[in-house]
Each structure stands twice: as structure tokens, then as C-alpha cells.
Design an enzyme around this catalytic site. Structure first.
Site, mmCIF file in Angstrom:
data_model
loop_
_atom_site.group_PDB
_atom_site.id
_atom_site.type_symbol
_atom_site.label_atom_id
_atom_site.label_comp_id
_atom_site.label_asym_id
_atom_site.label_seq_id
_atom_site.Cartn_x
_atom_site.Cartn_y
_atom_site.Cartn_z
ATOM 1 N N SER A 197 0.796 -1.226 0.000
ATOM 2 C CA SER A 197 0.000 0.000 0.000
ATOM 3 C C SER A 197 0.824 1.269 0.000
ATOM 4 C CB SER A 197 -0.941 0.007 1.213
ATOM 5 O OG SER A 197 -0.200 -0.027 2.421
ATOM 6 N N HIS B 214 -5.355 -4.146 -1.395
ATOM 7 C CA HIS B 214 -5.122 -3.146 -2.438
ATOM 8 C C HIS B 214 -4.997 -3.813 -3.805
ATOM 9 C CE1 HIS B 214 -4.699 0.364 0.196
ATOM 10 N NE2 HIS B 214 -4.169 -0.492 1.055
ATOM 11 N N LYS C 150 -12.621 -1.222 0.658
ATOM 12 C CA LYS C 150 -11.892 -0.409 -0.320
ATOM 13 C C LYS C 150 -12.619 -0.477 -1.663
ATOM 14 C CE LYS C 150 -7.417 -0.389 2.001
ATOM 15 N NZ LYS C 150 -7.848 -0.899 3.313
#
Length: 354
Positions: free
Chosen positions: A141, A169, A200
Site C-alpha cells: 500500500s 489493495h 476499499k
């Protein structure tokens, strides 16, 4: 013209997608605000089981288990899975939640240099134990780089180890169908365990999960403390994530749109004279080195209508201060160009550019 947000984890723009919002409202009205219970008492509804099945299907795994966050998923897996006769080998730049989860277990602990396969192999040779587990972020990240999963899986096969990846991610937008780094690098059948987030790309609300072999998931339901002692996910959050997965499995158009947008930003920023860390990932760290420079540049960017945040020690190593930009599918080409123009103006003002 308003403020453009270039620092959110909303990679696919689904947190504001009308169908995702509608699904949350419908789940809220049908199932209530929350269940006031952990899963094994009265905190399991049909929507929780349906979402777990959908997650497993999306990742092409046998089963899945939901958590309040991926931090909880990482906190709950190593202690339940590994014994003092086992070993866990962790990339030195793994997320804090992986580090904390590993601290909780009694296995022998090895830390290998960031994405250094020679060092990983040396550590695997040192770990003369019953079971070895290699743990790595799929996409890191802070730097926007991607773990060399092909090489990791080859070493794992050579030394009879399991592979664990954190895909927070990556899930939703890396790989041809957005299934993550294992799909991107062609090793879906070689990665044993995936932990990831619903907070996310998959709606942006909250929640995490583990997906993998059914015996592992069964074990976690019996022994994983964050699962056993945390309230189950609120229905609205489950509804959001379920609809986000539906959209991804119906079409890969949103996931595929990310590559061109990411490339546009990275190439234009590089042409302007900036150093961008990582490769082909929508996390685009603008490397500046100086903590104060990163902070004042981020402030000036906001004055120009671009919301970004400077990162410095202890979040990143000393001398590696940066502004982390994150590209989203809802950013237009005009938005990206406006961001680059603002960076160029601010960079020249503060002598961060020639």
C-alpha cells in the site's frame, strides 16, 4: 470546480454507485440496522452466508469467512493456524495488521527482505519445521509495488510451504477480472489463503474476509478470536459488498478501465519530472524525500482543488516521504490532467522539479 479526491481507497468508485447504495438501503430495511450479536449466537442471517459463498466463488476458492475488517482477519488467522512447530515467513514491508497477527502466534518467525527471493529462499532453508507459511501483501500500500507471486509460489512448492496473500489493495481491480494479484500473475491455483477487505474497492464501507480451503475456514469458525468475539457485519454493509461483487462478476469493464487511467497519470507525472514509485498500480506514490516538503505540497494541492495527503516517518521510512496518489475508476481523463497540472505548479513553486 470543487475538490477532487485523489487519496481514497475507492478504486472502482463503487462507494457512490447508485446500485450499491440501493442494495444497502434494501438490506437495512429488510434486516435492520444490526444484529446485536456475534455470528455463532444469533448474528448469522442468510445474507451473511450468501456473501461468504459469493466471495469464495469470486476468488474461485472453496469457502470464505467474514470479519469486521481485514485487520481482524489478519489478527485471527495466524494464531489459529500455526503452532510452535511451524514457521511463518513475512515480507519486511507487510502491512501492520499482518505484523500484529504474526506476533499473536507461537510459530517461529522469519522476516525476509522486501520482495527478495534469494533472502526468502535462505529463510525457507533455515526454517526446519513441520509447516511453513509465506505471508505477503499482494500489492504493497505504501509503494504501489506488486509481490513476485510466481517466484514465491515456485519457492513454496520447492520447500513444501503454503502461501498467504493480503489483497486489500488488489481485490476488484487487478487481473483481467479484478480477482487480484494471483489472477494478474497466473497463480490462482497456487496461492492457498487470501485475506482481503470489503472496505476499499468493494463498496468502501467496512468488513474483511478470509477465503481458501474449506477445512481452514471451518477451523477459523471454531478458533479465530476476532470472528468469535466481534459482532457480525451490519446488513447494510453486507448488502453493499454483495452488490459490488455482483457488478464485478457481471462485467470486467470497470476493473479493466483502471489500467489506462493509471498509466495516464504515471506517464504524465514522469514526463513532468516526478519520481513515481511502484509499477502499473493505481497507488502512485510521488516520491519527495523530505517530510516538510510533502506536507506543504499537499496543503498547496488542496488550495488548488486536489485532495492528497503527505506520508512521512513513521508511516514510511525516514528519507522516503511522499504524497500517495490513488487513481479511481471514477476519475475522468480531465480530472487526472487537472491533478498533474496542479502537481507541476506546486512542484515548481517548492523547487521539487527542475
Amino acid at each position: 470546480a470543487g475538490i477532487l479526491n485523489f487519496c481514497a481507497n475507492n478504486y472502482l468508485g463503487l462507494s457512490s454507485h447508485p446500485e450499491v447504495i440501493r442494495a444497502a438501503v434494501e438490506a437495512l430495511e429488510k434486516f435492520g440496522a444490526g444484529l446485536s450479536s456475534v455470528r455463532f449466537i444469533c448474528g448469522t442471517q442468510s445474507i451473511h452466508k450468501d456473501l461468504e459463498e459469493k466471495i469464495a466463488r469470486f476468488h474461485q476458492r472453496e469457502d470464505a469467512i467474514l470479519y469486521a475488517s481485514c485487520f481482524d482477519a489478519n489478527a485471527g488467522i495466524f494464531e489459529a493456524l500455526l503452532t510452535p512447530e511451524d514457521a511463518v515467513l513475512s515480507d519486511e514491508l507487510n502491512h501492520a495488521s499482518i505484523i500484529d497477527g504474526i506476533r499473536l502466534c507461537k510459530a517461529n518467525k522469519y522476516r525476509y527482505k522486501h520482495m527478495d527471493m534469494q533472502d526468502l529462499e535462505a529463510k525457507l532453508q533455515d526454517a526446519q519445521v513441520q509447516r511453513r507459511l509465506v505471508a505477503t501483501d499482494g500489492a504493497f500500500s505504501m509503494d504501489g509495488d506488486i509481490a513476485p507471486l510466481r517466484e514465491i509460489c515456485q519457492l513454496a512448492q520447492k520447500y513444501d510451504a503454503l502461501v498467504f496473500i493480503d489483497e486489500c489493495h488488489a481485490t476488484g481491480f487487478l487481473g483481467p477480472n479484478g480477482r487480484g494479484t494471483d489472477e494478474l500473475l497466473g497463480v490462482m491455483d497456487k496461492v492457498t489463503i487470501i485475506n482481503s477487505t470489503l472496505g476499499k474497492a468493494l463498496g468502501g464501507a467496512a468488513g474483511g474476509y478470509t477465503t481458501g480451503p474449506k477445512p481452514l475456514i471451518d477451523l477459523l469458525r471454531q478458533r479465530s478470536r476476532p470472528y468469535l468475539f466481534s459482532n457480525s457485519l451490519p446488513p447494510a454493509v453486507v448488502g453493499c459488498a454483495s452488490k459490488a461483487l455482483d457488478l464485478l462478476m457481471e462485467s470486467n469493464a470497470i476493473a479493466q478501465s483502471m489500467a489506462a487511467k493509471t498509466q495516464r497519470f504515471r506517464s504524465k507525472m514522469t514526463a513532468a519530472g516526478f519520481t513515481i514509485s511502484g509499477k502499473d498500480h493505481p497507488i502512485c506514490p510521488v516520491m519527495l524525500g523530505d517530510a516538510r516538503l510533502a506536507a506543504v505540497m499537499a496543503e498547496d494541492m488542496l488550495n488548488r482543488g486536489i485532495y492528497v495527503i503527505g506520508f512521512s516517518y513513521p508511516v514510511v521510512p525516514k528519507g522516503k516521504a511522499r504524497i500517495r496518489v490513488q487513481i479511481s475508476a471514477v476519475h475522468s481523463d480531465e480530472d487526472i490532467d487537472r491533478c498533474v497540472e496542479a502537481f507541476t505548479e506546486v512542484g515548481r513553486k517548492h523547487r521539487a522539479l527542475p
